[in-house]
Design a protein around this motif. Structure first.
Motif, PDB file in Angstrom:
ATOM      1  N   PHE A  59       6.643   0.166  -6.314  1.00 35.08           N
ATOM      2  CA  PHE A  59       7.231   0.378  -7.645  1.00 35.08           C
ATOM      3  C   PHE A  59       8.746   0.172  -7.598  1.00 35.08           C
ATOM      4  CE2 PHE A  59       9.396   3.373 -10.489  1.00 35.08           C
ATOM      5  CZ  PHE A  59       8.979   2.885 -11.714  1.00 35.08           C
ATOM      6  N   TYR A  87       4.665  -5.121 -13.530  1.00 36.69           N
ATOM      7  CA  TYR A  87       4.598  -4.271 -12.339  1.00 36.69           C
ATOM      8  C   TYR A  87       3.244  -4.359 -11.633  1.00 36.69           C
ATOM      9  CZ  TYR A  87       9.017  -1.832 -13.261  1.00 36.69           C
ATOM     10  OH  TYR A  87      10.347  -1.524 -13.423  1.00 36.69           O
ATOM     11  N   ILE A 151       4.603   3.473 -13.513  1.00 33.31           N
ATOM     12  CA  ILE A 151       4.914   2.381 -14.442  1.00 33.31           C
ATOM     13  C   ILE A 151       4.925   2.900 -15.874  1.00 33.31           C
ATOM     14  CG2 ILE A 151       4.295   0.052 -15.171  1.00 33.31           C
ATOM     15  CD1 ILE A 151       2.645  -0.219 -12.621  1.00 33.31           C
TER      16      ILE A 151
END
Length: 300
Positions: A59, A87, A151
Motif C-alpha cells: 500500500f 491500488y 485503500i
C-alpha cells in the motif's frame, strides 16, 4: 405379551443409546475442530502479523508513487473507482504471497517435523485438516480485507465517499484467495518440506500458468481458459467495469499504416460472474479433496 414388551423396551433403549452416542461423537468432532482452530491461531500469529506488514508495504509503495506523480503535476482522477482500482494492480501478487504463507506448509510441516499428528494421532485427519483450513484461511482473508480497508481509508480521505462496488471486488478477491490457498494445500500434501511446497506452488502460479496463457494467446485458441487459476484474478479489477465482450482479438500490423497483415492474437479479458464463482469453487473443491486423499494415504 410380556416378552414382546420387554423386547420393544430393549430395542428403544439401544436406539436411544445409539442416538446419544452419535450426538456425543458429533459434539466431540466440533470440539476437536474448535481446539485445532484455536491452536492454529496462536501458532500462525507471527505469520499473520508479517502478512499484514506486507500489505502495508505494498500500500505504501503505491502511495509513494501517487505522491511522486502528484509532485510532477499529474492530476488525481475524478472517479474514486479509478483511484481505488489503481491500488489493486498487484492484488493478485499479494494474494499469492498470503496464500503461499498460510497454505504452503499446512500439511507438509507434519512430514517435515515428524509431529505427533503422524506418530500418535489424537484427532482424525479430516478434523485436523478442517480446523487448519478454517483458521489459516481466516487469517488470509483478514489480510486481504485489511489491504482493502487501507485503500478505502485513502479513498475516503480524498473523495469523502466510497463506492459500494469496491466491497463486491473484495468478495471476488476473497474467493480467489481461497482458490489459490486450496491450490497451495494441494502441493503441501505431497511435498516433504513446507519450503519446497511454497516455492514450487509459487513458481507454477507465476511462470507455468502465465506461460500457458501466452501459448493459448499466440496459438489462437478460443476456448476460455477456466482451467488456468490465474485467469480468475482478472475479475477482481474487471468487476469495476465489466467489458461487454470478454473475448477480444488483438491484431499486430506489419505492413503500411492502415493495413493489418500481421498475426492476430486471441485474449480473454475476464471470466463472467457465473463462470468465476463456479470455476473457483470447483477448483478449490478438487484441490482440497485430492490433498486430503494424499494426506490420508501418506499418513497410513
Amino acid at each position: 405379551m410380556t416378552s414382546e414388551m420387554a423386547e420393544i423396551a430393549k430395542n428403544n433403549k439401544n436406539l436411544g443409546f445409539t442416538i446419544e452416542k452419535t450426538k456425543s461423537g458429533a459434539k466431540r468432532s466440533v470440539i476437536q475442530i474448535q481446539k485445532t482452530i484455536e491452536f492454529e491461531f496462536q501458532k500462525n500469529l507471527s505469520k499473520f502479523i508479517s502478512m499484514l506488514l506486507t500489505a502495508i508495504g505494498i500500500f505504501l509503495l503505491f502511495l509513494v508513487i501517487e505522491l511522486i506523480q502528484s509532485a510532477q503535476g499529474s492530476e488525481v482522477s475524478a472517479d474514486p473507482i479509478d483511484y481505488f482500482s489503481g491500488y489493486l494492480m498487484m492484488i493478485d501478487f499479494l494474494i499469492l504471497i498470503i496464500a503461499v504463507a498460510f497454505g504452503g506448509g499446512i500439511i507438509a510441516e507434519d512430514f517435515e517435523k515428524d509431529t505427533g499428528n503422524l506418530l500418535f494421532p489424537k484427532i482424525q485427519k479430516d478434523r485436523l485438516l478442517i480446523g487448519r483450513i478454517i483458521a489459516r484461511y481466516i487469517y488470509a482473508a483478514m489480510c486481504v480485507i485489511f489491504y482493502y480497508v487501507l485503500i478505502g481509508i485513502a479513498t475516503l480521505i480524498i473523495y469523502e465517499s466510497l463506492p459500494l462496488i469496491v466491497w463486491e471486488s473484495m468478495g471476488w478477491a476473497l474467493l480467489y484467495t481461497f482458490a489459490v490457498f486450496s491450490f497451495m494445500i494441494l502441493f503441501s500434501s505431497f511435498m516433504k518440506r513446507a519450503a519446497s511446497a511454497m516455492i514450487v506452488g509459487m513458481l507454477i502460479v507465476l511462470m507455468v500458468f502465465q506461460l500457458l496463457t501466452m501459448i493459448l494467446m499466440f496459438t489462437g485458441v478460443t476456448i476460455e481458459p477456466l482451467f488456468i487459476l490465474t485467469y480468475y484474478a482478472n475479475i477482481i479489477t474487471s468487476w469495476f467495469n465489466m467489458p461487454s465482450e470478454r473475448f477480444t482479438e488483438i491484431g499486430f500490423g506489419m505492413g503500411p499504416p492502415g493495413m493489418n497483415d500481421g498475426p492476430t492474437f486471441m485474449s480473454w479479458a475476464t471470466p463472467s460472474a457465473t463462470g468465476a464463482i463456479i470455476g473457483m469453487i470447483i477448483y478449490s473443491g478438487v484441490c482440497i479433496a485430492i490433498a486430503y486423499l494424499i494426506y490420508k494415504r501418506r499418513q497410513n
